[in-house]
Design a protein around this motif. Structure first.
Motif, PDB file in Angstrom:
ATOM      1  N   HIS A  29      53.880-125.570  46.262  1.00 58.23           N
ATOM      2  CA  HIS A  29      54.806-125.909  45.164  1.00 58.23           C
ATOM      3  C   HIS A  29      55.844-124.799  44.966  1.00 58.23           C
ATOM      4  CE1 HIS A  29      52.143-129.233  44.345  1.00 58.23           C
ATOM      5  NE2 HIS A  29      51.130-128.387  44.295  1.00 58.23           N
ATOM      6  N   THR A  30      56.408-124.383  46.073  1.00 61.10           N
ATOM      7  CA  THR A  30      57.442-123.348  46.087  1.00 61.10           C
ATOM      8  C   THR A  30      58.678-123.948  46.746  1.00 61.10           C
ATOM      9  OG1 THR A  30      55.692-121.726  46.455  1.00 61.10           O
ATOM     10  CG2 THR A  30      57.923-120.983  46.845  1.00 61.10           C
ATOM     11  N   SER A  31      59.853-123.491  46.374  1.00 58.47           N
ATOM     12  CA  SER A  31      61.051-124.024  47.026  1.00 58.47           C
ATOM     13  C   SER A  31      61.195-123.387  48.412  1.00 58.47           C
ATOM     14  CB  SER A  31      62.294-123.738  46.188  1.00 58.47           C
ATOM     15  OG  SER A  31      62.661-122.381  46.295  1.00 58.47           O
ATOM     16  N   PRO A  32      61.644-124.175  49.392  1.00 55.99           N
ATOM     17  CA  PRO A  32      61.875-123.610  50.724  1.00 55.99           C
ATOM     18  C   PRO A  32      62.874-122.452  50.692  1.00 55.99           C
ATOM     19  CG  PRO A  32      61.886-126.010  50.829  1.00 55.99           C
ATOM     20  CD  PRO A  32      61.844-125.626  49.373  1.00 55.99           C
ATOM     21  N   ALA A  33      63.851-122.522  49.790  1.00 57.27           N
ATOM     22  CA  ALA A  33      64.846-121.445  49.690  1.00 57.27           C
ATOM     23  C   ALA A  33      64.180-120.134  49.261  1.00 57.27           C
ATOM     24  CB  ALA A  33      65.943-121.828  48.704  1.00 57.27           C
ATOM     25  N   SER A  34      63.284-120.212  48.306  1.00 55.86           N
ATOM     26  CA  SER A  34      62.567-119.005  47.872  1.00 55.86           C
ATOM     27  C   SER A  34      61.723-118.453  49.008  1.00 55.86           C
ATOM     28  CB  SER A  34      61.650-119.308  46.682  1.00 55.86           C
ATOM     29  OG  SER A  34      62.406-119.594  45.544  1.00 55.86           O
ATOM     30  N   PHE A  35      61.023-119.343  49.681  1.00 56.63           N
ATOM     31  CA  PHE A  35      60.160-118.908  50.781  1.00 56.63           C
ATOM     32  C   PHE A  35      60.978-118.238  51.882  1.00 56.63           C
ATOM     33  CE2 PHE A  35      56.832-119.096  53.922  1.00 56.63           C
ATOM     34  CZ  PHE A  35      55.691-118.943  53.152  1.00 56.63           C
ATOM     35  N   THR A  36      62.141-118.791  52.180  1.00 55.26           N
ATOM     36  CA  THR A  36      63.024-118.195  53.186  1.00 55.26           C
ATOM     37  C   THR A  36      63.456-116.795  52.768  1.00 55.26           C
ATOM     38  OG1 THR A  36      63.806-120.376  53.864  1.00 55.26           O
ATOM     39  CG2 THR A  36      65.199-118.501  54.446  1.00 55.26           C
ATOM     40  N   LYS A  37      63.817-116.628  51.501  1.00 53.19           N
ATOM     41  CA  LYS A  37      64.211-115.309  51.002  1.00 53.19           C
ATOM     42  C   LYS A  37      63.062-114.314  51.110  1.00 53.19           C
ATOM     43  CE  LYS A  37      67.780-116.845  47.790  1.00 53.19           C
ATOM     44  NZ  LYS A  37      68.180-116.939  46.381  1.00 53.19           N
ATOM     45  N   TRP A  38      61.841-114.772  50.837  1.00 55.15           N
ATOM     46  CA  TRP A  38      60.683-113.880  50.938  1.00 55.15           C
ATOM     47  C   TRP A  38      60.477-113.438  52.383  1.00 55.15           C
ATOM     48  CZ3 TRP A  38      56.959-117.650  47.994  1.00 55.15           C
ATOM     49  CH2 TRP A  38      57.306-117.679  46.644  1.00 55.15           C
ATOM     50  N   GLU A  39      60.501-114.413  53.292  1.00 56.03           N
ATOM     51  CA  GLU A  39      60.268-114.088  54.702  1.00 56.03           C
ATOM     52  C   GLU A  39      61.361-113.197  55.284  1.00 56.03           C
ATOM     53  OE1 GLU A  39      59.409-117.296  57.346  1.00 56.03           O
ATOM     54  OE2 GLU A  39      57.428-117.625  56.476  1.00 56.03           O
ATOM     55  N   ASN A  40      62.571-113.307  54.767  1.00 62.40           N
ATOM     56  CA  ASN A  40      63.677-112.472  55.248  1.00 62.40           C
ATOM     57  C   ASN A  40      63.812-111.175  54.458  1.00 62.40           C
ATOM     58  OD1 ASN A  40      64.414-114.268  57.287  1.00 62.40           O
ATOM     59  ND2 ASN A  40      65.650-115.482  55.879  1.00 62.40           N
ATOM     60  N   GLN A  42      64.591-110.650  51.489  1.00 58.22           N
ATOM     61  CA  GLN A  42      65.703-110.591  50.541  1.00 58.22           C
ATOM     62  C   GLN A  42      65.182-110.443  49.121  1.00 58.22           C
ATOM     63  OE1 GLN A  42      67.685-114.246  51.517  1.00 58.22           O
ATOM     64  NE2 GLN A  42      68.884-113.296  53.160  1.00 58.22           N
ATOM     65  N   THR A  43      64.013-111.032  48.862  1.00 58.42           N
ATOM     66  CA  THR A  43      63.337-110.876  47.577  1.00 58.42           C
ATOM     67  C   THR A  43      61.841-110.725  47.841  1.00 58.42           C
ATOM     68  OG1 THR A  43      63.039-113.265  47.273  1.00 58.42           O
ATOM     69  CG2 THR A  43      65.022-112.274  46.300  1.00 58.42           C
ATOM     70  N   VAL A  44      61.141-110.206  46.850  1.00 54.09           N
ATOM     71  CA  VAL A  44      59.686-110.054  46.960  1.00 54.09           C
ATOM     72  C   VAL A  44      59.048-111.125  46.087  1.00 54.09           C
ATOM     73  CG1 VAL A  44      57.738-108.513  46.505  1.00 54.09           C
ATOM     74  CG2 VAL A  44      59.891-107.577  47.363  1.00 54.09           C
ATOM     75  N   PRO A  45      58.079-111.867  46.624  1.00 58.81           N
ATOM     76  CA  PRO A  45      57.439-112.900  45.812  1.00 58.81           C
ATOM     77  C   PRO A  45      56.668-112.289  44.645  1.00 58.81           C
ATOM     78  CG  PRO A  45      56.359-112.689  47.957  1.00 58.81           C
ATOM     79  CD  PRO A  45      57.545-111.797  47.974  1.00 58.81           C
ATOM     80  N   SER A  46      56.551-113.054  43.592  1.00 60.48           N
ATOM     81  CA  SER A  46      55.787-112.589  42.430  1.00 60.48           C
ATOM     82  C   SER A  46      54.309-112.503  42.809  1.00 60.48           C
ATOM     83  CB  SER A  46      55.958-113.561  41.262  1.00 60.48           C
ATOM     84  OG  SER A  46      55.313-114.793  41.554  1.00 60.48           O
ATOM     85  N   LEU A  62      44.729-109.468  48.367  1.00 58.31           N
ATOM     86  CA  LEU A  62      45.067-108.048  48.488  1.00 58.31           C
ATOM     87  C   LEU A  62      45.814-107.737  49.785  1.00 58.31           C
ATOM     88  CD1 LEU A  62      42.012-106.057  47.085  1.00 58.31           C
ATOM     89  CD2 LEU A  62      44.316-106.183  46.166  1.00 58.31           C
ATOM     90  N   GLU A  63      45.587-108.537  50.819  1.00 61.43           N
ATOM     91  CA  GLU A  63      46.288-108.310  52.083  1.00 61.43           C
ATOM     92  C   GLU A  63      47.805-108.361  51.890  1.00 61.43           C
ATOM     93  OE1 GLU A  63      44.959-110.527  55.525  1.00 61.43           O
ATOM     94  OE2 GLU A  63      42.933-110.596  54.725  1.00 61.43           O
ATOM     95  N   LEU A  64      48.266-109.336  51.125  1.00 56.47           N
ATOM     96  CA  LEU A  64      49.707-109.469  50.882  1.00 56.47           C
ATOM     97  C   LEU A  64      50.164-108.655  49.681  1.00 56.47           C
ATOM     98  CD1 LEU A  64      50.178-113.299  51.567  1.00 56.47           C
ATOM     99  CD2 LEU A  64      50.762-111.383  53.074  1.00 56.47           C
ATOM    100  N   LEU A  65      49.334-108.608  48.637  1.00 57.87           N
ATOM    101  CA  LEU A  65      49.719-107.844  47.448  1.00 57.87           C
ATOM    102  C   LEU A  65      49.916-106.364  47.766  1.00 57.87           C
ATOM    103  CD1 LEU A  65      47.371-109.525  44.833  1.00 57.87           C
ATOM    104  CD2 LEU A  65      49.877-109.576  44.810  1.00 57.87           C
ATOM    105  N   ALA A  66      49.087-105.815  48.644  1.00 59.99           N
ATOM    106  CA  ALA A  66      49.210-104.398  49.008  1.00 59.99           C
ATOM    107  C   ALA A  66      50.515-104.127  49.749  1.00 59.99           C
ATOM    108  CB  ALA A  66      48.018-103.957  49.852  1.00 59.99           C
ATOM    109  N   LEU A  67      51.029-105.134  50.446  1.00 55.62           N
ATOM    110  CA  LEU A  67      52.317-104.973  51.135  1.00 55.62           C
ATOM    111  C   LEU A  67      53.490-105.122  50.168  1.00 55.62           C
ATOM    112  CD1 LEU A  67      51.602-107.050  54.371  1.00 55.62           C
ATOM    113  CD2 LEU A  67      51.704-104.562  54.165  1.00 55.62           C
ATOM    114  N   ALA A  68      53.369-106.087  49.263  1.00 53.23           N
ATOM    115  CA  ALA A  68      54.468-106.360  48.335  1.00 53.23           C
ATOM    116  C   ALA A  68      54.548-105.340  47.204  1.00 53.23           C
ATOM    117  CB  ALA A  68      54.319-107.766  47.751  1.00 53.23           C
ATOM    118  N   TYR A  69      53.401-104.890  46.738  1.00 48.79           N
ATOM    119  CA  TYR A  69      53.328-103.963  45.610  1.00 48.79           C
ATOM    120  C   TYR A  69      52.390-102.806  45.966  1.00 48.79           C
ATOM    121  CZ  TYR A  69      55.307-108.038  43.284  1.00 48.79           C
ATOM    122  OH  TYR A  69      56.108-109.109  42.943  1.00 48.79           O
TER     123      TYR A  69
END
Length: 129
Positions: A29-40, A42-46, A62-69
């Motif tokens: 339930h995420t927009s493809p545009a947001s997901f694209t920005k995360w993968e590139n 451009q933004t960090v997911p919440s 924690l695998e992803l949270l440790a990378l993002a934050y």
């Protein structure tokens, strides 16, 4: 610096599963545009979005949270990894009739279990003295 790696990690997980951005976006339930920005990167997911993705991918968040934050979650991930290295075996469980001892994924015979139990009992008795 490490926060940029979260997008690459997300892309690698998605591609390893053979899914498109649209597939994952719809399922979480995420927009493809947001997901694209995360993968590139451009933004960090919440944190909430990362937890949804981790649940969808069936991985530890924690695998992803440790990378993002990294400041917030990297120490927790390191602690969890360290705890995973420790195995605790209760001596009482070795003596339990319902316990099956194994070596190289093969169950030991009742005789071998009795010998191990006797050895451990001797170690405990000698230590107590």
């Amino acid at each position: 610096m490490m926060a940029q790696a979260v997008g690459s990690a997300m892309r690698q997980i998605r591609k390893n599963r053979g899914e498109s951005i649209v597939d994952v976006a719809e399922a979480t339930h995420t927009s493809p545009a947001s997901f694209t920005k995360w993968e590139n990167d451009q933004t960090v997911p919440s944190e909430r979005s990362i937890r949804k993705l981790a649940e969808y991918y069936n991985i530890d968040p924690l695998e992803l949270l440790a990378l993002a934050y990294p400041d917030k979650y990297a120490p927790l991930q390191a602690e969890k990894l360290e705890e995973a290295k420790i195995k605790t075996i209760r001596v009482e469980d070795i003596f339990d009739n319902d316990t099956v001892l194994s070596y190289n994924d093969k169950p030991l015979s009742a005789t071998a279990k009795a010998m191990i139990s006797a050895f451990i009992s001797g170690m405990i008795v000698n230590r107590a003295e």
